[in-house]
Design a protein around this motif. Sequence first.
Motif, short mmCIF file in Angstrom:
data_model
loop_
_atom_site.label_atom_id
_atom_site.label_comp_id
_atom_site.label_asym_id
_atom_site.label_seq_id
_atom_site.Cartn_x
_atom_site.Cartn_y
_atom_site.Cartn_z
N LEU A 91 0.76 -1.44 0.10
CA LEU A 91 0.04 0.00 0.14
C LEU A 91 0.88 1.30 0.00
N VAL A 92 1.81 1.38 0.84
CA VAL A 92 2.79 2.35 1.08
C VAL A 92 3.42 2.68 -0.53
N PRO A 134 8.02 1.78 12.66
CA PRO A 134 7.22 0.47 12.40
C PRO A 134 5.86 0.77 13.44
N GLU A 135 5.16 -0.46 13.36
CA GLU A 135 3.81 -0.40 14.19
C GLU A 135 3.97 0.05 15.61
N THR A 191 1.50 3.20 10.80
CA THR A 191 2.74 2.95 9.54
C THR A 191 2.56 3.26 8.37
N GLU A 192 1.45 2.72 7.71
CA GLU A 192 1.23 2.76 6.24
C GLU A 192 0.66 4.01 6.00
N THR A 193 0.06 5.04 6.82
CA THR A 193 -0.38 6.05 6.57
C THR A 193 0.58 7.11 6.82
N ALA A 194 1.37 7.13 7.64
CA ALA A 194 2.28 7.99 7.94
C ALA A 194 3.13 8.54 6.80
N GLY A 195 3.56 7.49 6.02
CA GLY A 195 4.49 7.83 4.87
C GLY A 195 3.80 8.86 3.66
N ILE A 196 2.52 8.33 3.62
CA ILE A 196 1.57 8.77 2.73
C ILE A 196 1.24 10.22 2.95
N VAL A 197 0.88 10.71 4.35
CA VAL A 197 0.67 11.86 4.65
C VAL A 197 2.02 12.59 4.84
#
Length: 261
Positions: free
Chosen positions: A92-93, A211-212, A240-246
């Motif tokens: 997803l990332v 990480p989580e 964790t999978e949201t942070a990089g996108i934001v």
Amino acid sequence: MQRYFISAKQFGDSDIRVTGEDAYHAVRVMRTKPGDKFIVSDGESRTALVAVREATPMQITADIIQMLPHASEPAWSVTIAQSLPKGDKMELVIQKGTEIGAYSFIPYESERMVVQYDAKKEAKRIERWTKIAKEAAEQSHRSRIPEIEQVHSWRELLVLISSYDLVLFCYEREGDAAHGKGIRSAVREWMDGSGERESIAAPAVLLIVGPEGGFTEREASEAEAAGAVLVGLGKRILRTETAGIVGLTCLLYESGEMGGA
């Protein structure tokens, strides 16, 4: 309009060739036939609008109608360093990060990482992640496919920090409004200091995501000592999978990519 990435050797002076899975997809799935048009890119310097001359599931030959400018890549090259998450979260990332405009991805190991890293499976995972990046780059009309680097250790990641113009370390403790620093203030301080914005035409930025289980204080201290700026992503705790996108979206906004500067 459909877009495909081809190698430089598949680019001729007046025509191009699409082979393998891409040709099969174009003919069998997209029902591509002679006369149809699509866009191809070599992922480096050439992008073209082409018209199909011959089409089979094994190979498509198309004539170049017009060379197109590389206008879809961000001015800032933002690499997301993502601590290996469990399940398919890395997919997803990579998918969403590629759509938004990430330059590359560095998966790495951290202290509180939940997933058990298996080096034997690395090659297969890198291959799958690269395919996901390719498909996302085609869908979002990128001019290049982001590189997916090999899995790094924490120490290897620390060494890389000095090679970037700006490094932002996403640390949940910095999200506390009472003492934390956000991406906007970190970026603007960097741009205001030493004439950075004028002297660097295409800044290389590293966004480090944990990480989580979050980062340890030791990791935060080591990253800061290596040259990273500790930043928060708001008052809320992100997955964790949201942070990089934001974080990537915020950076491209501040760079002017989305009308922010």
